[in-house]
Structures are given as C-alpha cells and as structure tokens.
Design a protein around this motif. Structure first.
Motif, mmCIF file in Angstrom:
data_model
loop_
_atom_site.group_PDB
_atom_site.id
_atom_site.type_symbol
_atom_site.label_atom_id
_atom_site.label_comp_id
_atom_site.label_asym_id
_atom_site.label_seq_id
_atom_site.Cartn_x
_atom_site.Cartn_y
_atom_site.Cartn_z
ATOM 1 N N GLY A 38 -57.087 -7.257 -41.706
ATOM 2 C CA GLY A 38 -55.982 -6.923 -42.441
ATOM 3 C C GLY A 38 -54.628 -7.597 -41.717
ATOM 4 O O GLY A 38 -53.682 -8.148 -42.458
ATOM 5 N N THR A 39 -54.655 -7.582 -40.059
ATOM 6 C CA THR A 39 -53.586 -8.210 -39.425
ATOM 7 C C THR A 39 -53.710 -9.547 -39.463
ATOM 8 O O THR A 39 -52.544 -10.096 -39.708
ATOM 9 C CB THR A 39 -53.902 -7.547 -37.958
ATOM 10 O OG1 THR A 39 -53.920 -6.408 -37.898
ATOM 11 C CG2 THR A 39 -52.853 -8.149 -37.136
ATOM 12 N N PHE A 40 -54.910 -10.285 -39.907
ATOM 13 C CA PHE A 40 -54.955 -11.579 -39.780
ATOM 14 C C PHE A 40 -54.410 -12.180 -41.375
ATOM 15 O O PHE A 40 -53.587 -13.002 -41.246
ATOM 16 C CB PHE A 40 -56.742 -11.965 -39.715
ATOM 17 C CG PHE A 40 -56.711 -13.407 -39.584
ATOM 18 C CD1 PHE A 40 -56.170 -14.143 -38.559
ATOM 19 C CD2 PHE A 40 -57.586 -14.270 -40.583
ATOM 20 C CE1 PHE A 40 -56.192 -15.665 -38.599
ATOM 21 C CE2 PHE A 40 -57.745 -15.554 -40.294
ATOM 22 C CZ PHE A 40 -57.067 -16.316 -39.197
ATOM 23 N N VAL A 41 -54.561 -11.303 -42.201
ATOM 24 C CA VAL A 41 -54.143 -11.637 -43.525
ATOM 25 C C VAL A 41 -52.455 -11.329 -43.321
ATOM 26 O O VAL A 41 -51.997 -12.426 -44.092
ATOM 27 C CB VAL A 41 -54.557 -10.488 -44.651
ATOM 28 C CG1 VAL A 41 -54.047 -10.880 -45.986
ATOM 29 C CG2 VAL A 41 -56.205 -10.734 -44.763
ATOM 30 N N ASN A 42 -52.042 -10.557 -42.823
ATOM 31 C CA ASN A 42 -50.744 -10.183 -42.734
ATOM 32 C C ASN A 42 -49.967 -11.363 -41.978
ATOM 33 O O ASN A 42 -48.869 -11.892 -42.234
ATOM 34 C CB ASN A 42 -50.638 -8.983 -41.964
ATOM 35 C CG ASN A 42 -48.842 -8.736 -41.839
ATOM 36 O OD1 ASN A 42 -48.134 -9.036 -42.514
ATOM 37 N ND2 ASN A 42 -48.738 -7.869 -40.636
ATOM 38 N N PHE A 43 -50.721 -11.788 -40.725
ATOM 39 C CA PHE A 43 -50.172 -12.883 -40.011
ATOM 40 C C PHE A 43 -50.046 -14.248 -40.944
ATOM 41 O O PHE A 43 -49.007 -14.981 -40.692
ATOM 42 C CB PHE A 43 -50.871 -12.874 -38.587
ATOM 43 C CG PHE A 43 -50.688 -14.256 -37.911
ATOM 44 C CD1 PHE A 43 -49.361 -14.079 -36.997
ATOM 45 C CD2 PHE A 43 -51.099 -15.530 -37.858
ATOM 46 C CE1 PHE A 43 -48.801 -15.105 -36.111
ATOM 47 C CE2 PHE A 43 -50.469 -16.449 -37.121
ATOM 48 C CZ PHE A 43 -49.521 -16.218 -36.167
ATOM 49 N N THR B 104 -49.776 -6.019 -50.791
ATOM 50 C CA THR B 104 -50.767 -5.324 -51.458
ATOM 51 C C THR B 104 -52.113 -6.232 -51.413
ATOM 52 O O THR B 104 -53.270 -6.012 -51.648
ATOM 53 C CB THR B 104 -50.626 -4.831 -52.831
ATOM 54 O OG1 THR B 104 -50.461 -5.767 -53.828
ATOM 55 C CG2 THR B 104 -49.458 -3.917 -52.834
ATOM 56 N N ALA B 105 -51.933 -7.660 -51.228
ATOM 57 C CA ALA B 105 -53.037 -8.611 -51.133
ATOM 58 C C ALA B 105 -53.778 -8.110 -49.941
ATOM 59 O O ALA B 105 -55.164 -8.305 -49.805
ATOM 60 C CB ALA B 105 -52.414 -9.871 -50.959
ATOM 61 N N ILE B 106 -53.183 -7.500 -48.938
ATOM 62 C CA ILE B 106 -54.002 -6.908 -47.552
ATOM 63 C C ILE B 106 -54.970 -6.150 -48.038
ATOM 64 O O ILE B 106 -56.162 -6.113 -47.695
ATOM 65 C CB ILE B 106 -53.071 -6.332 -46.486
ATOM 66 C CG1 ILE B 106 -51.888 -7.422 -46.200
ATOM 67 C CG2 ILE B 106 -53.988 -5.794 -45.748
ATOM 68 C CD1 ILE B 106 -50.927 -6.954 -45.145
ATOM 69 N N VAL C 151 -41.399 -9.643 -42.587
ATOM 70 C CA VAL C 151 -42.699 -9.472 -43.245
ATOM 71 C C VAL C 151 -43.804 -8.847 -42.202
ATOM 72 O O VAL C 151 -44.422 -7.913 -42.746
ATOM 73 C CB VAL C 151 -43.073 -10.796 -43.786
ATOM 74 C CG1 VAL C 151 -44.691 -10.675 -44.510
ATOM 75 C CG2 VAL C 151 -42.230 -11.255 -45.026
ATOM 76 N N PHE C 152 -43.868 -9.341 -41.205
ATOM 77 C CA PHE C 152 -45.126 -8.757 -40.429
ATOM 78 C C PHE C 152 -45.220 -7.313 -40.224
ATOM 79 O O PHE C 152 -46.075 -6.680 -40.371
ATOM 80 C CB PHE C 152 -45.134 -9.543 -39.022
ATOM 81 C CG PHE C 152 -46.335 -9.488 -38.175
ATOM 82 C CD1 PHE C 152 -47.358 -10.139 -38.750
ATOM 83 C CD2 PHE C 152 -46.525 -8.725 -37.221
ATOM 84 C CE1 PHE C 152 -48.754 -9.846 -38.066
ATOM 85 C CE2 PHE C 152 -47.568 -8.478 -36.279
ATOM 86 C CZ PHE C 152 -48.749 -9.046 -36.780
ATOM 87 N N LEU D 229 -48.062 -4.684 -41.324
ATOM 88 C CA LEU D 229 -48.835 -3.886 -40.346
ATOM 89 C C LEU D 229 -48.838 -2.547 -40.984
ATOM 90 O O LEU D 229 -50.268 -1.857 -40.858
ATOM 91 C CB LEU D 229 -48.159 -3.893 -39.088
ATOM 92 C CG LEU D 229 -48.393 -5.097 -38.102
ATOM 93 C CD1 LEU D 229 -47.719 -4.725 -36.753
ATOM 94 C CD2 LEU D 229 -50.045 -5.089 -37.672
ATOM 95 N N VAL D 230 -47.918 -2.023 -41.686
ATOM 96 C CA VAL D 230 -47.969 -0.756 -42.321
ATOM 97 C C VAL D 230 -48.846 -0.660 -43.225
ATOM 98 O O VAL D 230 -49.566 0.079 -43.584
ATOM 99 C CB VAL D 230 -46.621 -0.225 -42.691
ATOM 100 C CG1 VAL D 230 -46.598 0.991 -43.702
ATOM 101 C CG2 VAL D 230 -45.356 -0.029 -41.657
ATOM 102 N N MET D 231 -49.173 -1.723 -44.214
ATOM 103 C CA MET D 231 -49.783 -1.891 -45.152
ATOM 104 C C MET D 231 -51.182 -1.934 -44.822
ATOM 105 O O MET D 231 -52.414 -1.453 -45.328
ATOM 106 C CB MET D 231 -49.404 -3.103 -46.178
ATOM 107 C CG MET D 231 -48.264 -3.227 -46.996
ATOM 108 S SD MET D 231 -47.946 -1.981 -48.266
ATOM 109 C CE MET D 231 -48.956 -2.759 -49.334
ATOM 110 N N THR D 232 -51.404 -2.805 -43.746
ATOM 111 C CA THR D 232 -52.682 -2.749 -42.971
ATOM 112 C C THR D 232 -53.261 -1.487 -42.512
ATOM 113 O O THR D 232 -54.521 -1.161 -42.718
ATOM 114 C CB THR D 232 -52.632 -3.922 -41.834
ATOM 115 O OG1 THR D 232 -52.268 -5.096 -42.458
ATOM 116 C CG2 THR D 232 -54.036 -3.870 -41.154
#
Length: 170
Positions: free
Chosen positions: A75-80, A49-51, A152-153, A157-160
């Motif tokens: 968001g993808t960068f945060v996720n990565f 949820t930090a994304i 996790v990734f 991506l779904v969260m993003t």
C-alpha cells in the motif's frame, strides 16, 4: 507486485488529476471556487481508495494469505507512486499549463486576509507582509509540486494503514 502497485498508483493519480482539472474549467480563478480545498481533499480521499483495491488484488494474487506488513509495504508503494505522479502533475500544471494560477491564488489569499473581520489591522498587516516576503517561495512550481506530494502522501498512509488492517489475513 511492482506492476500491480504501479497500476493502482497510476489509477489513483489519474483520478486525482481529473478531479483537480475539472473545477479549473468551471471556475476561472481560485476566488470563484469557494469549496476548492474541500473538493481537493475529497478528490484525494476518493482517489486513494485505489490503495484498498490494490491491496485486495494483491491479496488475491497471494491466494488470500497477506500479513499486515506485506499489505502495508504494498500500500505504501501504491501511495508513493500516486503521490509522486500527482506531484509531477502539479508541477507541470503550475509551470506550463496554468502559470498564472499560483499568482491568482496568492492574490486571493491576500484578499481573504484583508477582508477577515476577526483580525486586527496589525494582524492583517503582519499576515500580508508574511505572504509578500515569501512571494518567490509561494510562486515556485517546484514547491507547489512538492507540497502536493507532501499533502497526498500522509493521507495515503492513513488509507494504507486502514486498508492493511482491514485486509490482513494473518
């Protein structure tokens, strides 16, 4: 943008790492933790949820003007960052901090197959053989770290996607 993405990626991975380590001190072996997978996935979703909060802060930095594409890239960068940091943590956990964990989990998996009453003897034997034939593969800390990154990734991506859609302004 980069500093903000790193900040939220590290926050996310820190939450995941903490939520994974706490049960390890409560239950000594994987067999004792019946809800380990559920807790693990819940921790990932909570941490990711930090994304959303990262995209929201990024939108504030851009004075409220944020396209879906900008939000998705950020968001993808945060996720990565979160997935990579958690993958590295998992490798360290399996290689140095708890080197017997993967063997315990493998033994637990075999025990579950052996006590599964829905399987025939032939199916049990086939599944146990499959696990035993790939023991070196399953016991690799590098694979464990890669598997955690790969778990996790996609969730991130779904969260993003959800966060980018919710926070876009254009």
């Amino acid at each position: 943008m980069k500093n903000l993405a790193f900040k939220y990626g590290i926050i996310s991975s820190a939450v995941m790492c903490t939520m994974v380590v706490i049960p390890l001190f409560i239950w000594e072996t994987p067999a004792e933790n019946k809800y380990g997978e559920v807790l693990g996935y819940a921790a990932m979703i909570l941490a990711l949820t930090a994304i959303y909060f990262g995209i929201k802060e990024y939108k504030t930095e851009l004075e409220g003007e944020l396209s879906f594409k900008q939000a998705f890239i950020f968001g993808t960068f945060v996720n990565f960052v979160a997935a990579l940091a958690f993958g590295i943590f998992s490798y360290a956990l399996y290689a140095w901090l708890m080197p017997d964990f993967l063997q315990q989990y493998l033994d637990h998996s075999i025990a579950k197959v052996m006590t599964d009453t829905t399987l025939t003897e032939t199916e049990r034997a086939t599944q146990v053989k499959f696990i035993n034939d790939r023991e070196d593969f399953f016991l690799s800390p590098a694979l464990g770290g890669l598997l955690m990154f790969g778990t996790v990734f996609p969730i991130g991506l779904v969260m993003t996607l959800i966060s980018s859609f919710a926070l876009k302004s254009k």
